[in-house]
Design a protein around this motif. Structure first.
Motif, PDB file in Angstrom:
ATOM      1  N   HIS A  48       0.840  -1.194   0.000  1.00 53.72           N
ATOM      2  CA  HIS A  48       0.000   0.000   0.000  1.00 53.72           C
ATOM      3  C   HIS A  48       0.887   1.260   0.000  1.00 53.72           C
ATOM      4  O   HIS A  48       1.941   1.276   0.651  1.00 53.72           O
ATOM      5  CB  HIS A  48      -0.891  -0.020   1.239  1.00 53.72           C
ATOM      6  CG  HIS A  48      -2.007   0.964   1.209  1.00 53.72           C
ATOM      7  ND1 HIS A  48      -1.836   2.285   1.560  1.00 53.72           N
ATOM      8  CD2 HIS A  48      -3.318   0.817   0.893  1.00 53.72           C
ATOM      9  CE1 HIS A  48      -2.992   2.919   1.457  1.00 53.72           C
ATOM     10  NE2 HIS A  48      -3.911   2.047   1.055  1.00 53.72           N
ATOM     11  N   PRO A  49       0.486   2.324  -0.696  1.00 58.24           N
ATOM     12  CA  PRO A  49       1.292   3.555  -0.712  1.00 58.24           C
ATOM     13  C   PRO A  49       1.522   4.168   0.669  1.00 58.24           C
ATOM     14  O   PRO A  49       2.471   4.936   0.859  1.00 58.24           O
ATOM     15  CB  PRO A  49       0.472   4.494  -1.608  1.00 58.24           C
ATOM     16  CG  PRO A  49      -0.279   3.584  -2.517  1.00 58.24           C
ATOM     17  CD  PRO A  49      -0.634   2.396  -1.663  1.00 58.24           C
ATOM     18  N   ALA A  50       0.637   3.854   1.623  1.00 54.40           N
ATOM     19  CA  ALA A  50       0.800   4.387   2.978  1.00 54.40           C
ATOM     20  C   ALA A  50       1.512   3.403   3.901  1.00 54.40           C
ATOM     21  O   ALA A  50       1.559   3.603   5.112  1.00 54.40           O
ATOM     22  CB  ALA A  50      -0.569   4.744   3.566  1.00 54.40           C
ATOM     23  N   SER A  51       2.084   2.354   3.335  1.00 55.49           N
ATOM     24  CA  SER A  51       2.696   1.300   4.142  1.00 55.49           C
ATOM     25  C   SER A  51       3.740   1.860   5.111  1.00 55.49           C
ATOM     26  O   SER A  51       4.543   2.728   4.776  1.00 55.49           O
ATOM     27  CB  SER A  51       3.350   0.274   3.211  1.00 55.49           C
ATOM     28  OG  SER A  51       3.831  -0.816   3.937  1.00 55.49           O
ATOM     29  N   THR A  52       3.721   1.315   6.328  1.00 55.39           N
ATOM     30  CA  THR A  52       4.574   1.791   7.422  1.00 55.39           C
ATOM     31  C   THR A  52       6.046   1.870   7.033  1.00 55.39           C
ATOM     32  O   THR A  52       6.748   2.815   7.395  1.00 55.39           O
ATOM     33  CB  THR A  52       4.435   0.851   8.634  1.00 55.39           C
ATOM     34  OG1 THR A  52       3.072   0.451   8.774  1.00 55.39           O
ATOM     35  CG2 THR A  52       4.910   1.528   9.899  1.00 55.39           C
ATOM     36  N   VAL A  53       6.525   0.884   6.300  1.00 53.25           N
ATOM     37  CA  VAL A  53       7.938   0.842   5.974  1.00 53.25           C
ATOM     38  C   VAL A  53       8.354   2.025   5.108  1.00 53.25           C
ATOM     39  O   VAL A  53       9.478   2.536   5.226  1.00 53.25           O
ATOM     40  CB  VAL A  53       8.295  -0.497   5.276  1.00 53.25           C
ATOM     41  CG1 VAL A  53       7.594  -0.630   3.927  1.00 53.25           C
ATOM     42  CG2 VAL A  53       9.798  -0.627   5.107  1.00 53.25           C
ATOM     43  N   LEU A  54       7.458   2.506   4.258  1.00 56.68           N
ATOM     44  CA  LEU A  54       7.789   3.590   3.341  1.00 56.68           C
ATOM     45  C   LEU A  54       7.884   4.938   4.037  1.00 56.68           C
ATOM     46  O   LEU A  54       8.655   5.807   3.628  1.00 56.68           O
ATOM     47  CB  LEU A  54       6.744   3.673   2.220  1.00 56.68           C
ATOM     48  CG  LEU A  54       6.599   2.441   1.331  1.00 56.68           C
ATOM     49  CD1 LEU A  54       5.484   2.659   0.318  1.00 56.68           C
ATOM     50  CD2 LEU A  54       7.905   2.122   0.620  1.00 56.68           C
ATOM     51  N   HIS A  55       7.125   5.106   5.106  1.00 57.24           N
ATOM     52  CA  HIS A  55       7.051   6.415   5.751  1.00 57.24           C
ATOM     53  C   HIS A  55       7.845   6.515   7.051  1.00 57.24           C
ATOM     54  O   HIS A  55       8.330   7.589   7.393  1.00 57.24           O
ATOM     55  CB  HIS A  55       5.585   6.769   6.016  1.00 57.24           C
ATOM     56  CG  HIS A  55       4.778   6.854   4.765  1.00 57.24           C
ATOM     57  ND1 HIS A  55       4.660   8.010   4.025  1.00 57.24           N
ATOM     58  CD2 HIS A  55       4.092   5.906   4.071  1.00 57.24           C
ATOM     59  CE1 HIS A  55       3.915   7.786   2.959  1.00 57.24           C
ATOM     60  NE2 HIS A  55       3.559   6.508   2.956  1.00 57.24           N
ATOM     61  N   TYR A  56       7.991   5.393   7.752  1.00 53.35           N
ATOM     62  CA  TYR A  56       8.625   5.446   9.073  1.00 53.35           C
ATOM     63  C   TYR A  56       9.799   4.485   9.223  1.00 53.35           C
ATOM     64  O   TYR A  56      10.319   4.314  10.321  1.00 53.35           O
ATOM     65  CB  TYR A  56       7.572   5.191  10.160  1.00 53.35           C
ATOM     66  CG  TYR A  56       6.377   6.119  10.015  1.00 53.35           C
ATOM     67  CD1 TYR A  56       6.537   7.507  10.097  1.00 53.35           C
ATOM     68  CD2 TYR A  56       5.106   5.617   9.748  1.00 53.35           C
ATOM     69  CE1 TYR A  56       5.460   8.363   9.935  1.00 53.35           C
ATOM     70  CE2 TYR A  56       4.021   6.474   9.584  1.00 53.35           C
ATOM     71  CZ  TYR A  56       4.204   7.841   9.675  1.00 53.35           C
ATOM     72  OH  TYR A  56       3.143   8.691   9.503  1.00 53.35           O
ATOM     73  N   GLY A  57      10.211   3.855   8.133  1.00 55.62           N
ATOM     74  CA  GLY A  57      11.416   3.029   8.154  1.00 55.62           C
ATOM     75  C   GLY A  57      11.333   1.800   9.036  1.00 55.62           C
ATOM     76  O   GLY A  57      12.357   1.368   9.581  1.00 55.62           O
ATOM     77  N   ALA A  58      10.131   1.234   9.184  1.00 59.51           N
ATOM     78  CA  ALA A  58       9.968   0.042  10.020  1.00 59.51           C
ATOM     79  C   ALA A  58      10.486  -1.171   9.255  1.00 59.51           C
ATOM     80  O   ALA A  58       9.726  -1.878   8.584  1.00 59.51           O
ATOM     81  CB  ALA A  58       8.496  -0.133  10.401  1.00 59.51           C
ATOM     82  N   GLU A  59      11.804  -1.424   9.352  1.00 63.12           N
ATOM     83  CA  GLU A  59      12.422  -2.476   8.529  1.00 63.12           C
ATOM     84  C   GLU A  59      13.703  -2.963   9.174  1.00 63.12           C
ATOM     85  O   GLU A  59      14.446  -2.186   9.773  1.00 63.12           O
ATOM     86  CB  GLU A  59      12.729  -1.913   7.141  1.00 63.12           C
ATOM     87  CG  GLU A  59      13.398  -2.873   6.185  1.00 63.12           C
ATOM     88  CD  GLU A  59      14.919  -2.826   6.253  1.00 63.12           C
ATOM     89  OE1 GLU A  59      15.559  -3.742   5.692  1.00 63.12           O
ATOM     90  OE2 GLU A  59      15.469  -1.896   6.886  1.00 63.12           O
ATOM     91  N   ILE A  60      13.957  -4.265   9.078  1.00 64.05           N
ATOM     92  CA  ILE A  60      15.212  -4.862   9.526  1.00 64.05           C
ATOM     93  C   ILE A  60      15.608  -5.944   8.527  1.00 64.05           C
ATOM     94  O   ILE A  60      14.799  -6.390   7.725  1.00 64.05           O
ATOM     95  CB  ILE A  60      15.101  -5.475  10.936  1.00 64.05           C
ATOM     96  CG1 ILE A  60      13.999  -6.531  10.974  1.00 64.05           C
ATOM     97  CG2 ILE A  60      14.855  -4.393  11.982  1.00 64.05           C
ATOM     98  CD1 ILE A  60      13.915  -7.309  12.272  1.00 64.05           C
ATOM     99  N   PHE A  61      16.874  -6.373   8.583  1.00 62.35           N
ATOM    100  CA  PHE A  61      17.307  -7.430   7.666  1.00 62.35           C
ATOM    101  C   PHE A  61      18.502  -8.176   8.237  1.00 62.35           C
ATOM    102  O   PHE A  61      19.083  -7.776   9.248  1.00 62.35           O
ATOM    103  CB  PHE A  61      17.623  -6.857   6.287  1.00 62.35           C
ATOM    104  CG  PHE A  61      18.850  -5.973   6.239  1.00 62.35           C
ATOM    105  CD1 PHE A  61      20.073  -6.486   5.838  1.00 62.35           C
ATOM    106  CD2 PHE A  61      18.766  -4.617   6.564  1.00 62.35           C
ATOM    107  CE1 PHE A  61      21.203  -5.667   5.775  1.00 62.35           C
ATOM    108  CE2 PHE A  61      19.879  -3.792   6.501  1.00 62.35           C
ATOM    109  CZ  PHE A  61      21.106  -4.323   6.103  1.00 62.35           C
TER     110      PHE A  61
END
Length: 353
Positions: A55-68
């Protein structure tokens, strides 16, 4: 955990192993699993590799909620396929998830996902020594709203890329610039988490270093701007007057698995290993008086990357005549020997698929 497997109808052809490079070619499939706060992790599946839709409003795109994470599958001369300390990567990813307020994954389920996925993609594990199947597990929040809040929905994915030898033309020491303007992380921040934001924040300094002819930067701490932390995407070690010194893990340094392995091997070799504060002034003094005998970075990609030159405040210092040192060479030979099955694994680090 039940994993549904859907095989691709358009299998790829494995490129020649001497053309692989790093991260340019991907396998036929990917592992995906979904999370919802109401039902937890579910719908584990291996599907044909392809684009993902969010989704264009996805959390990862706006608030950097990501790990790897990053680890490798290796093929031995006998044809066996094995992983190197996978539980360490699993534990570290869950620690990163905890710091970033993302959902953690059951360790046994995570290991099952990894091993099942590698088994499906075993034909993509190259055969030549130094080559491997690079594995990239990652996890991101995908709530479909713009509010800042605890992640309610997330996705966990594993992709894989057959990779060539890091040292295709031999181990050449790198040149490092000590960064005195930007900082990578601070204690209490996200430095000890393996999240994309840490790497994005390092790009400006990395670009400055590259323009001056240096391959990476050596970071100083974010508070005093004087204590050595890590090198770009690697931890760092120094041999100073016979002693191995590496910055202590303090909350702003990534707890490297290769770093941890090097410390164990070095102690077995009889070296004194100190995990402590090391100031840039102490390092420069050791460079100037000849007591800095060796320096090297440690990480999954290179395993051991010798450092042949430092630059600090526009002054350059050579290390060991710009050549790889004996200790770094021993470490590289030992760790890669264990990973590719050429050296006995007396540490019980190998997990066979």
């Amino acid at each position: 955990m039940e994993i549904k497997i859907t095989k691709t109808q358009s299998p790829k052809t494995m490129p020649a192993e001497d053309t692989l490079g790093f991260g340019k070619f991907f396998t036929d499939h990917m592992f995906i699993m979904d999370f919802d706060r109401q039902i937890g992790w579910h719908n584990a599946r291996i599907v044909p590799f392809g684009y993902i839709s969010i989704h264009p409003a996805s959390t990862v795109l706006h608030y950097g909620a990501e790990i790897f994470e990053g680890l490798k599958a290796y093929r031995t001369e006998k044809g066996d396929i094995q992983l190197f300390r996978p539980m360490e990567n699993i534990k570290r990813m869950n620690n990163s998830a905890n710091r970033m307020c993302l959902p953690e994954i059951d360790e046994n389920d995570f290991l099952q996902a990894l091993t099942t996925f590698v088994d499906v993609e075993r034909d993509f594990v190259p055969h030549s020594f130094g080559t491997s199947l690079y594995l990239r597990p990652y996890l991101f929040g995908n709530d479909e709203s713009l509010g800042v809040h605890t992640v309610q929905r997330a996705t966990f994915i594993i992709i894989a890329s057959p990779s060539g030898s890091y040292y295709k033309e031999g181990i050449n020491p790198v040149k490092i610039m000590i960064e005195s303007q930007d900082v990578r992380a601070v204690k209490g921040g996200t430095g000890e988490a393996k999240c994309g934001g840490n790497y994005a924040a390092s790009n400006r300094a990395g670009e400055r270093a590259s323009q001056k002819g240096y391959s990476q930067v050596l970071w100083l701490d974010g508070v005093h701007r004087k204590y050595i932390e890590e090198v770009g995407a690697m931890n760092v070690m120094f041999k100073i007057d016979g002693e191995i010194v590496t910055p202590a893990l303090n909350g702003s340094i990534l707890p490297g698995i290769t770093r941890k392995s090097c410390i164990e091997v070095l102690k077995d070799m009889g070296y004194k290993v100190s995990e402590r504060l090391l100031s840039v002034d102490e390092l420069v003094e050791a460079l100037e008086n000849g007591k800095l005998e060796e320096a090297w970075g440690t990480g999954t990609a290179a395993v051991v990357s010798p450092i042949g030159r430092f630059c600090y405040q526009d002054k350059e210092y050579d290390v060991n005549g710009g050549k790889i040192g004996d200790v770094a060479k021993k470490l590289y030979d030992t760790l890669t020997g264990i990973q590719w099955g050429k050296v006995e694994d007396k540490y019980n680090w190998i997990y066979k698929i």
